[in-house]
Design a protein around this motif. Sequence first.
Motif, short mmCIF file in Angstrom:
data_model
loop_
_atom_site.label_atom_id
_atom_site.label_comp_id
_atom_site.label_asym_id
_atom_site.label_seq_id
_atom_site.Cartn_x
_atom_site.Cartn_y
_atom_site.Cartn_z
N SER A 16 0.85 -1.30 -0.60
CA SER A 16 0.05 0.15 0.15
C SER A 16 1.29 1.13 -0.17
O SER A 16 1.85 0.95 -0.32
N ASP A 17 0.46 2.11 0.69
CA ASP A 17 1.83 3.15 0.55
C ASP A 17 2.38 3.95 2.06
O ASP A 17 2.95 4.65 1.82
N SER A 180 9.11 7.14 -0.13
CA SER A 180 7.87 7.15 -0.71
C SER A 180 7.31 5.61 -1.04
O SER A 180 8.49 5.11 -1.88
N ALA A 182 4.01 5.87 -2.79
CA ALA A 182 3.67 6.10 -3.43
C ALA A 182 3.56 5.50 -4.81
O ALA A 182 4.29 5.38 -5.38
N SER A 183 1.86 5.81 -5.68
CA SER A 183 1.66 4.59 -6.66
C SER A 183 2.76 3.57 -6.77
O SER A 183 2.74 3.45 -7.86
N GLY A 184 2.26 2.75 -6.42
CA GLY A 184 3.18 1.91 -6.36
C GLY A 184 5.03 1.68 -6.54
O GLY A 184 5.89 0.80 -7.21
N GLN A 185 5.56 2.97 -6.71
CA GLN A 185 7.10 3.00 -6.58
C GLN A 185 7.87 3.13 -5.01
O GLN A 185 7.19 4.28 -4.52
N GLU A 187 10.76 4.32 -3.09
CA GLU A 187 11.58 6.14 -4.09
C GLU A 187 12.12 6.16 -2.73
O GLU A 187 11.63 6.32 -1.05
#
Length: 189
Positions: A16-17, A180, A182-185, A187
């Motif tokens: 998840s995020d 992060s 977020a959006s499955g990435q 970082e």
Amino acid sequence: MELLKQKIREHGIVVSDTVLKVDSFLNHQLDPELILEIGKEIANRFKNDGVTKVLTIEASGIAVALAAAMELKVPVVFAKKNKPSTLQGQIYSALVHSFTKNEDVTISVSANYLKPSDRVLIIDDFLAMGAASKGLVEIVRQSKARLVGIGIVIEKGFQSGGQELRNQGIRVESLVTVKSLASGQIEFC
Ligand code: G4P
Ligand code: NA
Ligand code: NA
């Protein structure tokens, strides 16, 4: 730690995020060579701090704590969750709230294994809201031992635990910090 970043990029699963799953090498199956490297890296960062004991929490902290303690040549103590009936005598304990599971657990350490003369390095696999680390810090405080710092394998920089601990003046060393999910990435910082 580049090796660890590579492993996370290749094998980490963004659930998840906010949650990163690393069951294939850290939280369920263990990659022994990587765990040993992680231990060496954490130990190296605290090698001049006179650490006499590594403190972690069961279960997932134990492998990395052992690897670091092998390098530092000191014992590992792991806090037990839900006070076992076999723990006797004087006990240090703290309440830890798990945000992921939304439950409270009491973690405990026998006074036999933490002494005021100890210099303690806390180690854990993940740092999120910092609940586990804060519980371990509280146990060190009760024991009157000296807290040298906290070594973390994966810090989630977008959650507040790391900042709160550093704001208390505690030295926190994370081998990788995730900026992060977020959006499955994934970082990194
Ligand atoms: P906190 O200690 O930093 O506040 O985190 P939280 O309460 O949210 O964490 C609860 C459990 O989930 C802890 O393990 C923690 O290490 C782990 N955790 C937190 N965020 C992540 C994540 O993004 N990915 C993974 N894989 N684990 C995470 P625990 O319940 O003590 O379990 P274990 O040590 O027996 O594995
Ligand atoms: Na965990
Ligand atoms: Na843990």
